[in-house]
Write a protein that holds these residues in place. Structure first.
Motif, mmCIF file in Angstrom:
data_model
loop_
_atom_site.group_PDB
_atom_site.id
_atom_site.type_symbol
_atom_site.label_atom_id
_atom_site.label_comp_id
_atom_site.label_asym_id
_atom_site.label_seq_id
_atom_site.Cartn_x
_atom_site.Cartn_y
_atom_site.Cartn_z
ATOM 1 N N ASN A 271 0.764 -1.096 -0.157
ATOM 2 C CA ASN A 271 0.135 -0.038 0.189
ATOM 3 C C ASN A 271 0.752 1.214 -0.079
ATOM 4 O O ASN A 271 0.633 2.364 -0.479
ATOM 5 N N PHE A 272 2.024 1.138 0.713
ATOM 6 C CA PHE A 272 2.777 2.254 0.608
ATOM 7 C C PHE A 272 3.459 2.783 -0.754
ATOM 8 O O PHE A 272 3.335 3.557 -1.358
ATOM 9 N N CYS A 273 3.729 1.609 -1.648
ATOM 10 C CA CYS A 273 4.131 1.647 -3.151
ATOM 11 C C CYS A 273 3.116 2.421 -3.669
ATOM 12 O O CYS A 273 3.244 2.826 -4.699
ATOM 13 N N ARG A 274 1.874 1.780 -3.384
ATOM 14 C CA ARG A 274 0.724 2.590 -4.442
ATOM 15 C C ARG A 274 0.595 3.892 -3.897
ATOM 16 O O ARG A 274 0.227 4.616 -4.913
ATOM 17 N N LYS A 275 0.677 4.276 -2.819
ATOM 18 C CA LYS A 275 0.404 5.666 -2.403
ATOM 19 C C LYS A 275 1.519 6.393 -2.941
ATOM 20 O O LYS A 275 1.099 7.640 -3.424
ATOM 21 N N VAL A 276 2.801 6.251 -2.910
ATOM 22 C CA VAL A 276 3.852 7.285 -3.561
ATOM 23 C C VAL A 276 4.059 6.825 -4.885
ATOM 24 O O VAL A 276 5.396 7.186 -5.637
ATOM 25 N N LYS A 277 3.182 5.947 -5.778
ATOM 26 C CA LYS A 277 3.237 5.718 -7.049
ATOM 27 C C LYS A 277 4.608 5.084 -7.480
ATOM 28 O O LYS A 277 5.258 5.323 -8.481
ATOM 29 N N LEU A 278 5.084 3.892 -6.758
ATOM 30 C CA LEU A 278 6.044 3.021 -6.840
ATOM 31 C C LEU A 278 5.698 2.051 -7.551
ATOM 32 O O LEU A 278 5.153 1.108 -7.029
ATOM 33 N N PRO A 279 6.401 1.670 -8.917
ATOM 34 C CA PRO A 279 5.882 0.230 -9.350
ATOM 35 C C PRO A 279 6.201 -0.813 -8.744
ATOM 36 O O PRO A 279 7.456 -0.964 -8.088
ATOM 37 N N ILE A 280 5.498 -1.726 -8.704
ATOM 38 C CA ILE A 280 6.160 -3.010 -7.889
ATOM 39 C C ILE A 280 6.345 -4.049 -9.124
ATOM 40 O O ILE A 280 5.393 -4.373 -9.828
ATOM 41 N N ILE A 281 7.723 -4.509 -8.793
ATOM 42 C CA ILE A 281 8.008 -5.666 -9.984
ATOM 43 C C ILE A 281 7.632 -6.799 -9.513
ATOM 44 O O ILE A 281 7.037 -7.601 -10.327
ATOM 45 N N GLY A 282 7.420 -7.096 -8.356
ATOM 46 C CA GLY A 282 6.740 -8.435 -7.756
ATOM 47 C C GLY A 282 7.280 -8.725 -6.481
ATOM 48 O O GLY A 282 8.104 -7.775 -5.772
ATOM 49 N N VAL A 283 6.771 -9.758 -5.858
ATOM 50 C CA VAL A 283 7.199 -10.199 -4.615
ATOM 51 C C VAL A 283 7.947 -11.395 -4.617
ATOM 52 O O VAL A 283 7.604 -12.552 -5.590
ATOM 53 N N VAL A 284 8.727 -11.765 -3.637
ATOM 54 C CA VAL A 284 9.827 -12.746 -3.384
ATOM 55 C C VAL A 284 9.261 -13.496 -2.035
ATOM 56 O O VAL A 284 9.412 -12.729 -1.164
ATOM 57 N N GLU A 285 9.010 -14.674 -2.014
ATOM 58 C CA GLU A 285 8.761 -15.404 -0.935
ATOM 59 C C GLU A 285 10.064 -16.332 -0.398
ATOM 60 O O GLU A 285 10.495 -17.104 -1.056
ATOM 61 N N ASN A 286 10.781 -15.643 0.682
ATOM 62 C CA ASN A 286 12.201 -16.232 0.778
ATOM 63 C C ASN A 286 11.605 -17.247 2.069
ATOM 64 O O ASN A 286 10.628 -17.123 2.753
#
Length: 262
Positions: A165-180
């Motif tokens: 949600n932080f990324c979306r609010k500051v208009k930062l594109p999300i490349i994706g999620v890594v499950e470590n």
């Protein structure tokens, strides 16, 4: 920053999920491609672990006419961290927000990276000063996007949802999620155990809920921790580990994303 082609942030709302380990291995993996120049910037001001993981503890930073010179692991892999500016690895950085922001600004403005293909920024946990500073200072220079790291259990996913949600609010594109730390394969019997059970469906369910890509899962491997403690690249130490293969597939997806952005 105008000489840097691609800028990737590594984020997670949670501490201890392996952001620095992932950042270091993303840098190592990208640097394997001959002719590519890679830079790794550690903006975890209070907990700089990149010097240790990259085998650079105790290295000094030199000042030149064109700014600070980063520390090099290989000819094509440069690193900068507040850890290089401390007298000892055990020194605590006890700074308020404005001083931390000033340090980050200096790292982004005054480090002479030269021509760089990929800049990877390793961040501290949370959605606070350091993250806002990096996004704000780099906004004019174009950030490709963020890779968000999580572990499978709900206590981690809860914080990671905040990061999305932080990324979306500051208009930062999300490349994706890594499950470590996604399962543990016993080196002797080859059976898989869930050390961190995905009680609410893990990263896959969360990515589906948010409509963002799951880049991959990295299984637990004790050799990853050993490589980080000795400052070696896990890829060269254990090239045939399932974790190595998983990392390589994830790195390829990140490269594909970045090439589509330019």
């Amino acid at each position: 920053m105008s000489s840097v082609k691609h800028k990737i942030l590594v984020l997670s709302g949670k501490g201890g999920v392996g952001k620095s380990t992932f950042s270091a291995h993303l840098a190592h993996g990208l640097a394997e491609e001959e002719g590519k120049q890679i830079a790794l910037l550690d903006v975890d001001i209070c907990g700089p672990s990149i010097p240790k993981i990259m085998g650079l503890e105790g290295e000094p930073v030199h000042q030149s006419g064109s700014g600070w010179s980063p520390v090099y692991v290989e000819d094509n892999l440069a690193v900068m961290s507040v850890g290089f500016l401390l007298g000892s690895p055990d020194d605590a950085v006890i700074w308020r927000g404005p001083k931390k922001n000033g340090m980050i600004k200096q790292f982004l403005r005054d480090v002479d990276w030269g021509e760089v293909d990929y800049l990877i920024v390793d961040t501290p946990p949370g959605t606070s000063d350091e993250h806002l500073s990096v996004v704000q200072y780099l906004s004019a220079a174009h950030i490709d996007g963020a890779v968000i790291i999580t572990t499978p259990q709900e206590v981690s996913l809860q914080d990671v949802r905040k990061e999305i949600n932080f990324c979306r609010k500051v208009k930062l594109p999300i490349i994706g999620v890594v499950e470590n730390m996604s399962g543990f394969i016993c080196p002797k019997c080859k059976n898989e155990s869930q050390i961190f059970p995905p009680t609410t469906g893990g990263a896959e369910k969360m990515c589906s809920d948010f409509g963002i890509p799951l880049l991959g899962r990295v299984p637990l491997d004790p050799n990853i921790g050993r490589s980080c403690d000795t400052g070696k690249s896990f890829f060269t130490e254990i090239p045939d580990s399932p974790a190595t293969l998983s990392y390589r597939a994830i790195i390829q997806k990140i490269q594909d994303f970045c090439s589509l952005r330019h």
